[in-house]
Design an enzyme around this catalytic site. Structure first.
Site, mmCIF file in Angstrom:
data_model
loop_
_atom_site.group_PDB
_atom_site.id
_atom_site.type_symbol
_atom_site.label_atom_id
_atom_site.label_comp_id
_atom_site.label_asym_id
_atom_site.label_seq_id
_atom_site.Cartn_x
_atom_site.Cartn_y
_atom_site.Cartn_z
ATOM 1 N N LYS A 54 0.827 -1.369 0.104
ATOM 2 C CA LYS A 54 0.090 0.050 -0.024
ATOM 3 C C LYS A 54 0.804 1.221 -0.143
ATOM 4 O O LYS A 54 0.554 2.123 -0.859
ATOM 5 C CB LYS A 54 -0.960 0.032 1.029
ATOM 6 C CG LYS A 54 -2.078 -1.040 0.975
ATOM 7 C CD LYS A 54 -2.694 -1.435 2.348
ATOM 8 C CE LYS A 54 -3.718 -2.661 2.361
ATOM 9 N NZ LYS A 54 -4.373 -3.019 3.577
ATOM 10 N N GLN A 98 -3.749 -1.400 9.891
ATOM 11 C CA GLN A 98 -3.656 -2.849 8.944
ATOM 12 C C GLN A 98 -4.274 -3.894 10.022
ATOM 13 O O GLN A 98 -3.963 -3.848 11.104
ATOM 14 C CB GLN A 98 -2.109 -3.103 8.722
ATOM 15 C CG GLN A 98 -2.156 -4.281 7.919
ATOM 16 C CD GLN A 98 -2.852 -4.506 6.737
ATOM 17 O OE1 GLN A 98 -2.881 -3.497 5.731
ATOM 18 N NE2 GLN A 98 -3.692 -5.525 6.142
ATOM 19 N N ASP A 121 -10.177 4.120 4.493
ATOM 20 C CA ASP A 121 -10.275 2.663 4.332
ATOM 21 C C ASP A 121 -11.407 2.108 4.686
ATOM 22 O O ASP A 121 -11.857 1.053 4.665
ATOM 23 C CB ASP A 121 -9.207 2.177 5.292
ATOM 24 C CG ASP A 121 -8.628 0.627 4.817
ATOM 25 O OD1 ASP A 121 -8.831 0.230 3.817
ATOM 26 O OD2 ASP A 121 -8.406 -0.242 5.757
#
Lengths: 286, 286
Positions: A54, A98, A121
């Site tokens: 990412k 994450q 996200d």
């Protein structure tokens, strides 16, 4: 017979990134450089790989990547403090924590602490609620990718029966919500679902979001359906059995090279969008 | 043949209120009197009736009802200020903004302004998202009532196929989310749905939440299904054609006397719960 379509995620991702490049240039002209902060807690090797991918994808597009790596002994409180710090940092436009974090951390609490305007996200319950109500800015990235692929290939969901197999907060639930907002009739299935093959058989659109390799079989698929495979299992294997599903489907995403690459480009798109929004807000207050 | 069950909302509502009475007494012993603020904007006669019913239901149970009536010329800004004032008022535990507000007001913005801990009517996108993710305190009241009725009559949703007809933010969407959390397979239908009768025919549980009198026909219902009718149309008519659905169903809510009375008792339950939470928070900070 109508030609089958292989839904090529790399083509869609390139298209998205090409559009973003112009926008990033434009923002740079106004002294704004989009910046995504990624937080990795602990040393899980696949999480490390994901975060690195990412970050690298950001940098390829001249989006800043602020990479934060916290030790596996981090407490919930320490993680919350880090998130608050990033929420308050005007040079950061998006925050990605994450998943999964080490088991002793309250992951949900950490997700919920991310400011809505930086939740690129799409992990907060507020972001999910806004998405489901039709005014969310940043749906979770994989569901957003699925919709982006459908749009690119002009696959219309309206009036279609979509069957989503899976109900996770970042995949099954938001993709169900997005398809419902596109006026599909949506059935959400999961481990308690009875007669799954018969339910999938009715679907004009199948979303495989279950996290089990080759779980959805070609014999379950209605002739001419669209199969969107969000699965990504060890060995680059999707949740749908590709060859047998390909036989039946009108359009299908391969794994790899389907939903995956578009997911990352959605993260970039959301980050750039958030940077643009921060500028708007800044200009309004001048 | 198994005996049919008429799901009596008045019995369920009485049961809920009886439980609440004890809790209200307990809170009173700690100098907390639960208080619901209702906001009515304009002079729509049915809205006036609904708000009055809710206020009266509070008072019957010794819950304070703070009734705010604003003129039909109220601006969005004025309404937002009133909501902020109530958010900040520690004597108010729940806020209900009666839908619909006059057309010139941004109703969504007003709903969103309600503090999550006082959103006892379950109208905010945050509350919806929390409910969908399984940790919401106050789901929207009609969906909460439907689940309460199922619980009272020990009707289990797990593994069942639930078909929800309707997708409004306060009814179709949250009841779909709640049933999904109870491990039902959930199909959400709406005006774009093709072959609605065939889809309803598969349902073990049918939720009628469409707002059209007698819309769901008995011939659509699978023998032995559960029919939960959240409709409330002019002349006390539900969304499901009662007589023909009764023939097929194993269990059914009548209209009136089904979901309606339980909905109001959910509002009271949420308000009392919110009062209890405010006390907990207060005690923590002592």
């Amino acid at each position: 017979m109508e030609k089958k379509i292989i839904l090529d995620g790399n083509v869609v991702a390139k298209h998205v990134k090409d559009q973003l490049k112009n926008r990033i240039e434009e923002l740079k002209g106004k002294d704004v450089v989009p910046c995504l902060a990624t937080i990795l807690v602990g040393d899980d090797p696949s999480s490390e790989t994901y975060v690195r991918m990412k970050g690298n994808a950001c940098e390829k597009l001249a989006i800043l990547s602020k990479r934060i790596h916290m030790s596996k002994d981090t407490t919930t409180q320490e993680l919350l403090e880090k998130i608050t710090e990033l929420n308050d940092d005007p040079s950061v436009h998006g925050i990605l924590l994450q998943h999964p974090v080490p088991g002793h951390i309250d992951e949900r609490k950490a997700f919920e602490a991310i400011a809505i305007e930086k939740d690129v996200d799409g992990v907060t319950s507020l972001g999910y609620g806004q998405t489901a109500f039709g005014f969310g800015e940043y749906p979770s990235c994989t569901p957003a990718a699925i919709l982006e692929i459908m749009d690119f290939y002009k696959l219309n969901a309206e009036g279609k029966h979509a069957v989503v197999v899976g109900r996770s907060p970042i995949l099954g639930k938001p993709v169900s919500a997005l398809l419902l907002n596109r006026n599909a009739t949506v059935t959400t299935c999961h481990s308690y679902t009875q007669n799954l093959p018969q339910i999938v058989k009715q679907a004009d659109i199948v979303v495989a979001a279950v996290g089990k390799p080759n779980f959805i079989k070609g014999e379950w698929i209605k002739e001419g359906a669209i199969v969107l495979d969000a699965g990504y299992n060890e060995g680059n294997i999707g949740d749908a059995e590709y060859d047998s599903c390909f036989e039946k489907a009108f359009a299908i995403t391969p794994v790899p090279g389907g939903v995956g690459p578009v997911t990352i480009s959605m993260l970039l798109k959301h980050t750039v969008h958030a940077a643009g929004k921060s500028l708007e807000i800044h200009e309004k207050h001048k």
